[in-house]
Motif scaffolding. Structure first.
Motif, mmCIF file in Angstrom:
data_model
loop_
_atom_site.group_PDB
_atom_site.id
_atom_site.type_symbol
_atom_site.label_atom_id
_atom_site.label_comp_id
_atom_site.label_asym_id
_atom_site.label_seq_id
_atom_site.Cartn_x
_atom_site.Cartn_y
_atom_site.Cartn_z
ATOM 1 N N GLY A 97 0.810 -1.207 0.000
ATOM 2 C CA GLY A 97 0.000 0.000 0.000
ATOM 3 C C GLY A 97 0.844 1.258 0.000
ATOM 4 N N ALA A 98 1.884 1.268 0.849
ATOM 5 C CA ALA A 98 2.724 2.460 0.919
ATOM 6 C C ALA A 98 3.345 2.778 -0.440
ATOM 7 C CB ALA A 98 3.808 2.281 1.974
ATOM 8 N N GLU A 99 3.786 1.733 -1.132
ATOM 9 C CA GLU A 99 4.365 1.972 -2.467
ATOM 10 C C GLU A 99 3.319 2.473 -3.457
ATOM 11 O OE1 GLU A 99 7.336 -1.272 -3.897
ATOM 12 O OE2 GLU A 99 5.936 -2.125 -2.462
ATOM 13 N N LEU A 214 -7.087 9.548 -4.193
ATOM 14 C CA LEU A 214 -7.749 8.781 -3.139
ATOM 15 C C LEU A 214 -6.850 7.646 -2.676
ATOM 16 C CD1 LEU A 214 -11.454 8.496 -4.357
ATOM 17 C CD2 LEU A 214 -10.395 10.213 -2.868
ATOM 18 N N ASP A 215 -6.723 7.510 -1.365
ATOM 19 C CA ASP A 215 -6.058 6.356 -0.790
ATOM 20 C C ASP A 215 -7.147 5.343 -0.444
ATOM 21 O OD1 ASP A 215 -4.834 4.422 0.676
ATOM 22 O OD2 ASP A 215 -3.633 5.787 1.912
ATOM 23 N N GLU A 216 -7.340 4.391 -1.353
ATOM 24 C CA GLU A 216 -8.343 3.334 -1.133
ATOM 25 C C GLU A 216 -7.660 2.007 -0.808
ATOM 26 O OE1 GLU A 216 -12.078 2.929 -2.243
ATOM 27 O OE2 GLU A 216 -12.341 4.724 -3.496
ATOM 28 N N ALA A 243 -4.435 -1.524 -2.519
ATOM 29 C CA ALA A 243 -3.523 -2.614 -2.117
ATOM 30 C C ALA A 243 -4.326 -3.570 -1.223
ATOM 31 C CB ALA A 243 -2.283 -2.091 -1.406
ATOM 32 N N LYS A 244 -3.837 -3.858 -0.038
ATOM 33 C CA LYS A 244 -4.487 -4.760 0.928
ATOM 34 C C LYS A 244 -5.269 -5.908 0.256
ATOM 35 C CE LYS A 244 -4.151 -2.425 5.269
ATOM 36 N NZ LYS A 244 -3.849 -1.005 5.324
ATOM 37 N N GLY A 245 -6.574 -5.763 0.051
ATOM 38 C CA GLY A 245 -7.364 -6.886 -0.451
ATOM 39 C C GLY A 245 -7.069 -7.326 -1.864
HETATM 40 C C1 LIG Z 1 -2.613 -0.147 5.237
HETATM 41 C C2 LIG Z 1 -2.731 1.152 4.578
HETATM 42 C C3 LIG Z 1 -1.648 1.724 3.871
HETATM 43 C C4 LIG Z 1 -0.283 1.094 3.832
HETATM 44 O O1 LIG Z 1 -0.276 -0.171 3.238
HETATM 45 P P1 LIG Z 1 1.004 -1.117 3.432
HETATM 46 O O2 LIG Z 1 0.712 -2.312 2.559
HETATM 47 O O3 LIG Z 1 1.071 -1.470 4.882
HETATM 48 O O4 LIG Z 1 2.193 -0.366 2.992
HETATM 49 C C5 LIG Z 1 -1.856 2.927 3.232
HETATM 50 N N1 LIG Z 1 -3.049 3.549 3.280
HETATM 51 C C6 LIG Z 1 -4.103 3.032 3.937
HETATM 52 C C7 LIG Z 1 -5.404 3.766 3.937
HETATM 53 C C8 LIG Z 1 -3.984 1.835 4.632
HETATM 54 O O5 LIG Z 1 -5.015 1.331 5.313
#
Ligand SMILES: *Cc1c(COP(=O)(O)O)cnc(C)c1O
Length: 396
Positions: A97-99, A214-216, A243-245
């Motif tokens: 996600g950070a990337e 947007l950070d989704e 990212a995540k899911g």
């Molecule tokens: C978890 C998260 C991140 C970071 O994701 P990583 O995979 O841990 O680097 C960034 N933004 C949001 C909103 C998150 O929930």
């Protein structure tokens, strides 16, 4: 030597999972936990999804990794599907996600700087946001606990109160490149942005030629009942981090952008060794196979509504513990009158129910999206038992 081989940056608990079965985790000592944290909104297909396992096994046996110097039929397919299902025209794949947020920040800056507006580098971000743990993404967050010990931060971020449209408007200046915002703050406590705020940011971005980023990373990939949360606001971003899911448990992220927003991202401007490798693409394609259809999304919405309605009735029985329910789809939070960590630990250790504490006094519920009625009933059984025997001395 007293430092642990695993760098001690996490306060790890005594649960030591070694196996997963659908919506449950089984620990080293055989204890079975109901998983309403899902690896922090990652395992959206649960822990033993045959489609995802099969896709990864088959791809691993065929071709695991090649560099981005070669053509990528696997990546083209997943990128095309994301383009077809979203606002985006183009996709950059990452491993986290950070990337993905880093790529989004670079894309927003490059949009202006590509055309010679070098002074427009600043992103307006929002208090209690979480965007990741790299230098740029901690700099993008106002949370001082993440800054301590890591100075100097990167310049180019300006913090404004979340959901405060007037504040965001007032912060626009000659250096502003855009806004970076979570439609629902996850770590920040399942705080849902209002309709006025999201449409207002879109209008401001249009008016001032700013990028709406947007950070989704947490809200994305069907979690809120639509493939991305922005759809529920009737707006589209210029750039989006996901990212995540998206890998269902396999490390994968992406930065999505419109053609216009990506105008600065030309040959040689960005890259990643692993990003978008065939194995990750197989995982991403398997996840989309499962979630990117109206039937699955409709079920997420319906299950979210069912849990929400039952939760709202239930919390009335314990006014000394619970204040309210928030969130969308299966990204839910219970605002508490007690310390979230204390209740989370109690539910985990006494009732084998895994949840995630968050900011703003909130307990997060992030179940796998494939939960069924049996798991929902089990959740309420455990939560009721946990509320009933939560020790009063832990309260407050
Ligand atoms: C978890 C998260 C991140 C970071 O994701 P990583 O995979 O841990 O680097 C960034 N933004 C949001 C909103 C998150 O929930």
């Amino acid at each position: 030597m007293s430092i642990t081989p695993l760098m001690p940056v996490y306060p790890r608990c005594d649960v030591r999972p070694v196996r997963g079965e659908h919506c449950h985790l089984i620990s080293e000592d055989g204890t079975r936990y109901l998983d309403f944290a899902a690896g922090i909104a990652v395992n959206l297909l649960g822990h033993s999804h045959q489609g995802l396992i099969g896709a990864i096994q088959q791809q691993a046996a065929t071709l695991m990794h090649v560099s981005n110097l070669y053509g990528s039929p696997q990546g083209e397919r997943l990128a095309q599907r994301l383009v077809d299902h979203t606002f985006a025209d183009t996709v950059f794949f990452t491993n986290s996600g950070a990337e993905a947020v880093e790529a989004a920040i670079k894309t927003a800056r490059a949009y202006h700087q590509y055309q010679g507006s070098e002074e427009r580098f600043e992103l307006i971000t929002f208090n209690n946001a979480f965007h990741g743990r790299t230098m740029a993404t901690i700099s993008a967050s106002s949370q001082e606990k993440m800054h301590k010990g890591f100075a100097p931060l990167l310049p180019g971020f300006r913090y404004v109160e979340f959901d405060d449209l007037e504040g965001a408007k007032a912060a626009i200046g000659p250096h502003t490149a855009g806004f970076l915002v979570e439609p629902i703050q996850g770590e920040g406590g399942i705080r849902v942005a209002s309709q006025e705020f999201m449409s207002g940011l879109r209008e401001l971005a249009d008016e001032h030629d700013l990028m709406l980023v947007l950070d989704e990373v947490q809200t994305g990939v069907a979690r809120t009942g639509t493939l991305y949360a922005y759809e529920q606001y009737g707006i589209t971003p210029d750039i989006l981090a996901t990212a995540k899911g998206i890998g269902g448990g396999f490390p994968l992220g992406a930065c999505l952008a419109t053609e216009k927003a990506a105008r600065g991202m030309t040959f040689g401007t960005h890259g990643s060794t692993y990003g978008g490798n065939p194995l990750a693409m197989a995982a991403g394609n398997a996840v989309l196979d499962a979630v990117a259809n109206d039937e699955f999304l409709g079920e997420v919405l319906a299950k979210g509504e069912r849990i929400r309605t039952r939760l709202e009735q239930f919390i009335g029985n314990y006014p000394e513990l619970f204040e309210g329910v928030r969130g969308k789809g299966l990204m839910l939070g219970i605002k508490l009158k007690v310390e979230p960590r204390a209740l989370m630990q109690h539910l985990r250790d006494r009732h084998q129910l895994l949840t995630a504490a968050a900011g703003d006094g909130t307990l997060r519920l992030l179940p796998p999206l494939v939960i069924g009625d049996a798991e929902i009933d089990e959740f309420f059984d455990k939560l009721s038992a946990g509320a009933a025997d939560f020790p009063a001395q832990d309260a407050g």
